[in-house]
Design a protein around this motif. Structure first.
Motif, short mmCIF file in Angstrom:
data_model
loop_
_atom_site.label_atom_id
_atom_site.label_comp_id
_atom_site.label_asym_id
_atom_site.label_seq_id
_atom_site.Cartn_x
_atom_site.Cartn_y
_atom_site.Cartn_z
N VAL A 245 39.16 43.19 45.19
CA VAL A 245 40.15 42.73 44.21
C VAL A 245 41.49 43.10 44.12
N LEU A 246 41.66 44.20 44.71
CA LEU A 246 43.03 44.80 44.82
C LEU A 246 43.82 44.41 46.01
N VAL A 247 42.94 43.75 47.32
CA VAL A 247 43.63 43.55 48.21
C VAL A 247 44.15 42.04 48.42
N ASP A 248 42.93 41.04 48.15
CA ASP A 248 43.51 39.51 48.03
C ASP A 248 42.50 38.85 46.88
N GLY A 249 42.34 39.82 45.68
CA GLY A 249 41.57 39.11 44.67
C GLY A 249 42.47 38.87 43.41
N SER A 250 42.05 39.14 42.35
CA SER A 250 42.64 38.81 41.01
C SER A 250 43.63 39.94 40.56
N GLY A 251 43.41 40.97 41.28
CA GLY A 251 44.27 42.11 41.21
C GLY A 251 45.09 42.63 42.31
N TYR A 252 45.53 41.61 43.35
CA TYR A 252 46.34 42.06 44.40
C TYR A 252 47.34 42.53 44.25
N GLN A 253 48.32 42.21 43.00
CA GLN A 253 49.65 42.91 42.97
C GLN A 253 49.36 44.34 42.10
N ARG A 254 48.20 44.68 41.61
CA ARG A 254 48.17 45.87 41.42
C ARG A 254 47.49 47.05 42.28
N LYS A 265 38.47 45.89 38.72
CA LYS A 265 38.29 44.39 37.83
C LYS A 265 39.38 44.37 36.84
N THR A 266 39.80 42.84 36.77
CA THR A 266 40.53 42.43 35.76
C THR A 266 39.91 41.71 34.70
N GLY A 267 40.42 41.50 33.74
CA GLY A 267 39.75 40.45 32.53
C GLY A 267 40.82 40.27 31.53
N THR A 268 40.73 38.78 31.11
CA THR A 268 41.52 38.33 30.13
C THR A 268 40.77 37.37 29.12
N THR A 269 41.13 37.42 27.98
CA THR A 269 40.69 36.49 26.88
C THR A 269 41.46 35.16 27.26
N ASP A 270 40.99 33.91 26.62
CA ASP A 270 41.22 32.87 26.67
C ASP A 270 42.99 32.81 26.62
N ASN A 271 43.45 32.15 27.49
CA ASN A 271 45.15 31.88 27.62
C ASN A 271 45.91 33.25 27.64
N SER A 272 45.11 34.49 28.09
CA SER A 272 45.65 35.56 28.42
C SER A 272 46.35 36.17 27.19
#
Length: 301
Positions: A245-254, A265-272
């Motif tokens: 996730v932290l390499v080339d997934g949804s959290g690569y910038q973190r 692991k990242t998580g968001t509600t609808d429309n962030s």
């Protein structure tokens, strides 16, 4: 909120909006406390332990853990193209009469991916590290909802009030974190500590000991209370995927510069409108929630 996986010790906790602690010292402390209580931003409200938020995609690794427990591989190739499961679809549920459950919604369960173009075939690991809903819902359609719920309970992932029934089994969105009742950052940090520790859950604790202010005598100690809730090989399988996730997934910038020793692991509600990041190393498990109660449905993008 930051947890030590080995002991459950709460190492740090931050809540915002905050306040100046000096307001609660001196002659004006009573009046200042009343002002803080009336503040619409609720600075005295300790959000890491008192605020309830749906876990969203941060619950997906629990689904991944159950997938691995069932003997399925993280590199298994699955169909991530569907964004709709009709009402007639039978979600596996061994604890329900007939062995399945169905959504009560006449339109079935419809959902979206956060980004377009993600409706593809691919590996479970690919879908998880990029948090693609169509992949994880495919996993859910092949997973016993009762077993998933049992694992959630074993990992002590309750709603914020401590209730062990945070969602209904016939609510498909719940399998990927769309809960009717929210949970707390403390609960999610403790749950991810299970992955960090190789499958051990330690009850969160804020005190190590109490001493007499006069004599220094030790009055009470608080030992770690831990139990195994997940097989080590299953925890390691989850870690293998969440590192990505932290390499080339949804959290690569973190990423934190520890590509082989950190996972998240990242998580968001609808429309962030609300966002989560829950991440860990062997020594720390941290849950972070960002949102605004004043903005309501305003996107944070």
């Amino acid at each position: 909120v930051v947890i030590e996986p080995e002991t459950g010790e709460i190492l740090a906790m931050v809540s915002a909006p905050t306040f100046d602690p000096s307001m609660l010292v001196g002659r004006m402390r009573g009046k200042n406390h009343q002002l803080l209580e009336k503040d619409p931003n609720k600075p005295l409200f300790d959000r890491p332990i008192m605020a309830y938020y749906p876990p969203g995609s941060t619950f997906k690794p629990v689904l991944l853990a159950q997938w691995i427990k069932d003997g399925k591989g993280v590199n298994a190739y699955i169909d991530g193209t569907s964004l709709h499961y009709p009402q007639s679809f039978r979600w596996p549920a061994s604890c329900v009469e007939g062995g399945f459950t169905q959504t009560p919604d006449t339109d079935g369960y419809k959902f979206q991916n956060a980004e377009g173009g993600a409706q593809t075939w691919g590996t479970v690991a690919y879908g998880m590290k990029n948090s693609i809903n169509s992949y994880t819902m495919k996993m859910a359609s092949m997973t016993d909802a009762c077993a998933l719920n049992d694992l959630r309970s074993a990992m002590h992932i309750t709603d914020g009030a401590g209730n062990d029934e945070p969602y209904a089994l016939n609510q498909p969105s719940a399998y990927i974190g769309g809960w009717r009742n929210g949970t707390t950052p403390l609960i999610m940090a403790s749950a991810y500590a299970v992955f960090a520790s190789g499958g051990m859950y330690c009850e969160p604790k804020s005190l190590n000991k109490v001493e007499s202010g006069k004599t220094g005598e030790e009055i009470k100690t608080y030992e770690a209370s831990c139990e195994r809730v997940l097989e080590e090989n299953v925890a390691n399988g989850v870690n293998y995927v969440l590192k990505q996730v932290l390499v080339d997934g949804s959290g690569y910038q973190r990423g934190i510069g520890l590509t082989d020793a950190s996972a998240a692991k990242t998580g968001t509600t609808d429309n962030s409108t609300q966002t989560w990041t829950v991440g860990y190393t062997r020594g720390l498990s941290t849950a972070s929630w960002v949102g605004s109660m004043n903005w309501g449905s305003r996107s944070l993008n």
